[in-house]
Scaffold this active site. Structure first.
Site, short mmCIF file in Angstrom:
data_model
loop_
_atom_site.label_atom_id
_atom_site.label_comp_id
_atom_site.label_asym_id
_atom_site.label_seq_id
_atom_site.Cartn_x
_atom_site.Cartn_y
_atom_site.Cartn_z
NE ARG A 121 -1.86 1.70 3.64
CZ ARG A 121 -1.54 0.92 4.66
NH1 ARG A 121 -2.00 -0.33 4.73
NH2 ARG A 121 -0.76 1.36 5.64
CE1 TYR A 173 -18.56 10.25 -13.91
CE2 TYR A 173 -17.08 10.53 -12.04
CZ TYR A 173 -17.91 9.73 -12.82
OH TYR A 173 -18.10 8.41 -12.48
CG ASP A 246 -11.44 15.72 -14.24
OD1 ASP A 246 -10.76 15.14 -15.12
OD2 ASP A 246 -12.38 15.16 -13.63
CE LYS A 271 -14.27 7.50 -17.53
NZ LYS A 271 -13.91 7.42 -16.10
#
Length: 460
Positions: A121, A173, A246, A271
């Site tokens: 992690r 979004y 973004d 994306k």
């Protein structure tokens, strides 16, 4: 569809429309490179011409466009995407393709004595490889990878404290809108949604406790363009406020927010960056060491990290981003122009068209355009639904940016969580359809859209 070919005569480049055999002079240039640059950067519409449909018989004065060097948007973009962080000397095997390190823990030579990795992690070699590479193509120093685009936003928002205030672009979004309204508000953080296309709106919305400005450009789904440089200059007049952009729709291949003054650039890697619809990830990139140090702590403390295998997929996808975006752009221009001329379409929203209200800003701020197009079909919800059920190549599905073409209905799908009253103000109507134009053959995509439009609106 007409095919275009080129012939160089002395210093004049001409095109031949094969259906009429008529030569039309386009532009006088000193060499082919000047011609290519002029068309691709000053008139991106000529990109369709640069990709002829079929070969012809060439004589010694004819140029085969397929043999010409492809243009790039930022210097060394492709080279950086292929090589930064990928040096085989970094691992003992000297593997050319970076290996996937799946281990969750790492051996230490003594208590607290490790080789840079302790626990999966906290850090992972495969993740580090991707983070270094994606930071380079974004024009940044530090990259941080997360388990999704929303996880990137979550980590960035955790830079704030209870009582702080966010100014966000109103058209964002749907997941971002939901997160700010339904989750962040419970943390004691207020969010004001404003139209950030006008920097003065941003300035007017800033309060004494404002700490973060969140803009999205182009926006999802209305394709609005925010002037990153102008907004950043306004915001940085105030103390202790950082600007987040973004960059998902534009991608770092066409737009670099950090170079325009933003403090953090975030993207949904799911994306375009990954580009194959098989990996969910997000990134945050910054040049500021102070923000990086805090974000690195939060990355480990919050634990929303991607798997090593997803990092491998995203790193591989990044290697072809520049190639894919050129093709996405080429197809998008063809589709947008087709839709704009179709009588069954009420409105086309694509920043690359002169009809877009911020066309000049888009061309000044961006180096090109992705495959994202929104349009309003004539009629009502029924016509939109018929269209979406009729398309064959365009798959009715959420998400975007993969090699395949997708279509969706924002009001019912991706932005259903946005309150209806807000959707109406933003223009997200029942007839709005969003396209993610993929890499299929251009003629096939247009034929698919044409048939669906005729089925949905047969009387026009």
């Amino acid at each position: 569809m007409l095919s275009f070919y080129f012939r160089i005569t002395n210093r004049t480049v001409s095109s031949c429309i094969t259906s009429s055999k008529r030569f039309i002079s386009i532009r006088t240039v000193t060499n082919l490179r000047s011609f290519r640059t002029a068309n691709l950067y000053q008139d991106r519409g000529a990109i369709n011409i640069a990709y002829s449909q079929r070969p012809v018989s060439y004589d010694s004065t004819t140029v085969n466009m397929a043999e010409q060097p492809a243009y790039t948007t930022f210097p060394h973009f492709a080279t950086d995407a292929l090589h930064v962080g990928q040096d085989p000397e970094k691992w003992k095997s000297k593997a050319v393709v970076p290996p996937i390190s799946l281990s969750t823990t790492f051996k230490q030579s003594g208590p607290g004595q490790h080789e840079g990795f302790e626990y999966g992690r906290s850090g992972n070699p495969t993740r580090n490889t991707f983070e270094e590479c994606v930071a380079a193509v974004e024009g940044g120093k530090y990259g941080l990878a997360y388990s999704s685009g929303l996880a990137a936003g979550l980590n960035v928002t955790h830079l704030l404290n209870a009582g702080d205030h966010i100014v966000s672009m109103d058209d964002v979004y749907g997941g971002t809108n939901r997160y700010f309204q339904k989750c962040v508000s419970k943390m004691g953080i207020e969010t004001s949604f404003v139209d950030c296309r006008d920097p003065e709106n941003v300035k007017a919305a800033i309060k004494p406790n404002t700490k973060m400005i969140w803009i999205e450009t182009p926006t999802n789904p209305m394709m609005k363009i925010c002037d990153i440089k102008a907004v950043s200059e306004v915001v940085h007049q105030f103390k202790d406020i950082f600007v987040v952009v973004d960059n998902t729709f534009a991608t770092p291949y066409f737009q670099r927010p950090l170079e325009l003054g933003a403090d953090i650039s975030v993207s949904s890697v799911t994306k375009y960056i990954n580009g194959h619809s098989d990996c969910i990830m997000g990134i945050a990139v910054t040049n500021r060491e102070d923000l990086h140090d805090r974000l690195r702590f939060l990355q480990n403390a919050l634990g929303a990290v991607p798997s090593p295998f997803d990092c491998y997929l995203a790193n591989r996808g990044l290697k072809t981003l520049h190639v894919r975006m050129r093709e996405h752009q080429r197809n998008a221009f063809a589709v947008a122009r087709f839709l704009e001329k179709d009588p069954r379409v009420e409105r086309v929203i694509f920043p690359g068209l002169p009809s877009h209200p911020q066309y000049e800003l888009a061309n000044r701020q961006m180096k090109g355009h992705s495959g994202m197009i929104s349009f309003c079909i004539k009629g009502e919800l029924k016509e939109a639904q018929t269209f979406l059920k009729t398309v064959k190549l365009f798959t009715l599905a959420e998400s975007l940016g993969g090699f395949e073409s997708l279509c969706e209905h924002p009001a019912i799908m991706t932005h259903a969580s946005v309150p209806e009253a807000e959707r109406k103000v933003l223009g997200i109507s029942d007839t709005l359809i969003r396209l993610s134009v993929g890499l299929e053959d251009t003629d096939d995509l247009i034929d698919d859209l044409d048939k669906a439009l005729k089925a949905a609106v047969p009387d026009v």
